[in-house]
Design a protein around this motif. Structure first.
Motif, short mmCIF file in Angstrom:
data_model
loop_
_atom_site.label_atom_id
_atom_site.label_comp_id
_atom_site.label_asym_id
_atom_site.label_seq_id
_atom_site.Cartn_x
_atom_site.Cartn_y
_atom_site.Cartn_z
N SER A 164 0.83 -1.20 0.00
CA SER A 164 0.00 0.00 0.00
C SER A 164 0.86 1.26 0.00
O SER A 164 0.43 2.33 -0.40
N ALA A 201 3.73 1.42 -1.67
CA ALA A 201 4.69 1.23 -2.77
C ALA A 201 5.09 2.54 -3.42
O ALA A 201 6.26 2.78 -3.70
N GLY A 202 4.10 3.40 -3.64
CA GLY A 202 4.39 4.66 -4.32
C GLY A 202 5.47 5.45 -3.61
O GLY A 202 6.47 5.86 -4.21
N LEU A 209 9.01 3.51 -3.43
CA LEU A 209 9.78 3.50 -4.69
C LEU A 209 10.38 4.87 -5.01
O LEU A 209 11.41 4.97 -5.68
N THR A 210 9.71 5.95 -4.53
CA THR A 210 10.25 7.27 -4.84
C THR A 210 11.26 7.74 -3.79
O THR A 210 11.96 8.72 -3.99
N ALA A 229 15.13 8.43 -4.71
CA ALA A 229 15.27 9.63 -5.55
C ALA A 229 14.98 10.88 -4.73
O ALA A 229 15.69 11.88 -4.82
N LEU A 230 13.94 10.78 -3.91
CA LEU A 230 13.56 11.92 -3.08
C LEU A 230 14.70 12.31 -2.13
O LEU A 230 14.97 13.49 -1.92
N VAL A 234 17.48 14.10 -4.13
CA VAL A 234 17.09 15.44 -4.56
C VAL A 234 16.99 16.39 -3.35
O VAL A 234 17.40 17.54 -3.42
N PHE A 284 17.58 20.55 -2.77
CA PHE A 284 16.73 21.47 -2.01
C PHE A 284 17.39 21.97 -0.72
O PHE A 284 17.18 23.11 -0.34
N PHE A 298 14.62 30.51 -12.60
CA PHE A 298 13.56 29.56 -12.24
C PHE A 298 12.21 30.24 -12.17
O PHE A 298 11.29 29.90 -12.91
N ALA A 304 11.32 5.74 -9.37
CA ALA A 304 10.56 6.94 -9.03
C ALA A 304 9.62 7.33 -10.17
O ALA A 304 8.48 7.73 -9.93
N ALA A 326 6.64 4.93 -10.08
CA ALA A 326 5.74 5.20 -8.96
C ALA A 326 4.92 6.47 -9.18
O ALA A 326 3.72 6.49 -8.95
N THR A 327 5.58 7.52 -9.68
CA THR A 327 4.86 8.79 -9.81
C THR A 327 3.95 8.82 -11.03
O THR A 327 3.14 9.73 -11.16
N PHE A 343 -0.76 7.51 -4.75
CA PHE A 343 -0.42 7.53 -3.32
C PHE A 343 -0.54 8.95 -2.80
O PHE A 343 -0.67 9.91 -3.56
N VAL A 397 5.18 15.25 -4.40
CA VAL A 397 6.41 14.47 -4.56
C VAL A 397 6.91 14.58 -6.00
O VAL A 397 8.10 14.79 -6.25
N LEU A 421 8.50 17.91 -6.60
CA LEU A 421 9.82 17.98 -5.96
C LEU A 421 10.87 17.27 -6.79
O LEU A 421 11.99 17.74 -6.97
N LEU A 422 10.50 16.10 -7.30
CA LEU A 422 11.47 15.30 -8.05
C LEU A 422 11.88 15.97 -9.35
O LEU A 422 13.00 15.83 -9.82
N ALA A 479 11.44 19.41 -10.17
CA ALA A 479 11.80 20.83 -10.11
C ALA A 479 13.29 21.07 -10.39
O ALA A 479 13.65 22.07 -11.01
N PRO A 498 16.42 14.63 -11.86
CA PRO A 498 15.19 15.24 -12.37
C PRO A 498 14.96 15.00 -13.86
O PRO A 498 13.88 14.61 -14.27
#
Lengths: 327, 282
Positions: A41, A43-44, A47-48, A51-52, A55, A60, A311, B96, B99-100, B105, B111, B114-115, B117, B156
């Motif tokens: 449940s 998983a999303g 899996l990210t 990478a998160l 980043v 950030f 940006f 990623a 998933a996205t 989710f 998310v 963020l990934l 940007a 990214p």
């Protein structure tokens, strides 16, 4: 496990009911179903997560710290940072002619890139698509500089512009225009133009390639019917291709603006911002301030302006043009 | 009469077109071929006759570039950095991206933003805090620090690129696998990953070229020549003791460009397609 690749008619089911079905099936196979189901449940997010993490830490976190650092005077090593508020920003816009000059240079860079590369790129793209066989080879050639490192390209062009053995001066002498020969990168009136020449040499292939990709997304039947209607090549271009290219041209201009703020290598290798600081862009000036003059606070403040210009403004431009183009 | 005139006009137009293309091709090729020829000359020959062919072509310049110019070590360092970076990216980015684009989710929108940007942010802006971060992690002047930074700033684009692929996969495929009792993980491993391999290869090639050619991060983070990657080593070679040895520098420039040019010759189509995506990604 056997997986049917065909649509088995479950399309009408909502995704949540599919997840229910999944849970029922797996319950038979896995005794520790609760953990299994929990992991599935989430998983999303799971899996990210890697990478998160990358980043967040490398993009950030430094980005946030940049704003903070820009408010302090400091020299990288000393333990005491002096809070100076917006002093750095005031200095930048009121008391730093080189910074303002670098902004002008960035604008010039973006403007000349758009004005020169986009028309030539569009023209070359239409030619390459029309004359496929010879066009393929030509395309391969003009894209080549893009895959070579900017440092290597800068060195090659520094030699092209060399006052003694540089091909440009040798060529001018050969055709009797020797009086035009000069140290291109050392002359304050030509240094920036010389750099622009190299920029266009590198990026013309990229602009052409992006245009070709856009043109190829146009269904060929449109061109066929245009030819049946008796439109000439130029008419065809003006009536069909150009309107379809409008959005691409806007996108390319945005890329040129964003790219101009990310410009560093070429100028640092070819002129280091000289002669007399006339070829600085904001990034090279940031480097000089932060790492050569050891003023990281001021460098961070310049970074904040680069971020805002490249940006925030670019995102706004994208929003505006999107809404205008899709209306 | 008239049709013949039109024919001649058409011929002339084609001729003008051919000449234009030829001139542009020469402008594009000339600086590279000049460097190639110069790399086989001596400095004396270069200054006496900049356009002349080498009277006695030798590989001495190339040997000098590797031997005294540290190009061999730099090539190895660049290879380590580039391959490690694309290895990590090739594992993390598709996960990623999948998933996205294919799983619902909480906070998915945030998310995803963020990934992605980072693609629109200039890394130049954050050089100062990034260097401080690496210093605090003890990673200044290490290849590891360079690799991790490259991964962070290249993800990214890789994710954006992979997302375009995953979105294009019909959802019925996923739904039927789901009913067959596959968890998201095994579905990703058994169905999505094999399907995504060509796309991952494209991303890996583009990322390799980008990391190999990257000057900025190496220029800020690396200090000792034994850690230098190719672009910064090139600059070091041309500004150092061999600053006037233009023929050896030409050889070094050629050596530095070999890997990416070979990749380009092998995967021209893939590379151009991937790079063209940048226009659509915006």
């Amino acid at each position: 496990m056997h997986v049917s690749l065909q649509n088995r008619g479950y399309c009408h089911l909502k995704r949540s009911s599919l997840n229910e079905k999944y849970k029922q099936r797996t319950a038979i196979f896995f005794p520790s179903k609760s953990l299994k189901n929990f992991l599935d449940s989430q998983a999303g997010l799971i899996l990210t997560l890697p990478a998160l993490a990358f980043v967040t830490i490398f993009v950030f976190y430094p980005l946030a710290q940049m704003f903070y650092l820009s408010l302090f005077r400091w020299n990288f090593v000393s333990p005491n940072m002096v809070f100076v508020g917006i002093e750095h920003y005031a200095r930048m816009f009121l008391n730093d002619p080189v910074y303002l000059r670098s902004l002008v240079n960035v604008v010039l860079l973006a403007a000349q890139s758009s004005a020169i590369q986009i028309p030539i790129g569009v023209a070359l793209a239409t030619i390459i698509i029309r004359y496929r066989r010879i066009g393929g080879l030509f395309w391969a050639i003009i894209f080549l500089p893009y895959v070579i490192s900017s440092v290597a390209v800068s060195l090659i062009w520094t030699w092209m512009y060399n006052p003694y053995f540089g091909s440009i001066n040798v060529f001018l002498h050969a055709i009797g225009l020797g009086f035009l020969a000069r140290p291109w990168l050392g002359d304050i009136s030509t240094a920036l133009i010389a750099i622009f020449g190299t920029v266009n040499w590198i990026y013309i292939g990229l602009t052409t390639t992006m245009t070709i990709a856009t043109l190829k997304s146009i269904p060929p039947s449109i061109f066929e019917s245009a030819r049946i209607d008796g439109l000439s090549g130029f008419q065809e271009f003006r009536k069909i291709t150009l309107p379809l290219l409008k959005e691409l041209i806007v996108v390319l201009m945005i890329i040129d603006i964003a790219g101009a703020f990310q410009f560093f290598d070429l100028i640092w290798v070819m002129t280091q911002g000289g002669p007399s600081d006339s070829t600085h862009v904001t990034t090279t000036w940031l480097y000089r301030a932060a790492f050569r003059s050891s003023e990281p606070g001021y460098g961070a403040a310049i970074g904040v302006t680069i971020f805002i210009f490249s940006f925030v403004i670019v995102q706004l431009l994208i929003k505006i043009t999107r809404s205008r183009l899709t209306r | 009469m008239l049709s013949q005139k039109a024919k001649i006009m058409k011929r002339l137009k084609l001729l003008a077109l051919a000449i234009t293309l030829l001139i542009i091709s020469i402008i594009m090729i000339y600086p590279l071929s000049w460097t190639l020829i110069t790399a086989f000359k001596t400095n004396r020959e270069l200054f006496l006759d900049p356009w002349g062919l080498p009277s006695n072509p030798t590989f001495e310049n190339f040997i000098k570039a590797v031997d005294r110019g540290n190009m061999g070590q730099a090539m190895i360092n660049s290879l380590i950095v580039s391959l490690s970076s694309i290895f990590i990216i090739s594992i993390i980015a598709p996960m990623a991206a999948y998933a996205t684009s294919r799983i619902d989710f909480k906070f998915k929108g945030a998310v995803t933003n963020l990934l992605i940007a980072g693609f629109f942010i200039a890394p130049h802006a954050v050089l100062v805090p990034l260097l401080i971060l690496l210093r605090d992690m003890g990673l200044v002047d290490t290849l590891l620090g360079l690799i991790l930074s490259h991964v962070g700033w290249h993800l990214p684009f890789a994710i954006l690129f992979m997302k375009a692929f995953f979105v294009s996969i019909p959802s019925s495929l996923q739904d039927s696998a789901r009913v067959d009792g596959l968890s998201y993980y095994s579905m990703y491993r058994k169905i999505m990953l094999p399907l995504a391999l060509p796309t991952i290869l494209t991303v890996a090639i583009i990322m390799f070229i980008s990391v190999w050619n990257n000057f900025l991060f190496a220029f800020i983070f690396l200090r000792s020549p034994s850690n230098f990657t190719v672009p910064i080593n090139l600059l070091n070679f041309t500004t150092g003791r061999y600053g006037n040895d233009y023929v050896a520098q030409s050889a070094a420039v050629l050596i530095s460009a070999i890997p990416t040019i070979v990749l380009y010759l092998l995967f021209a189509e893939r590379i151009r397609k991937g790079v063209a995506f940048m226009a659509f990604g915006r």
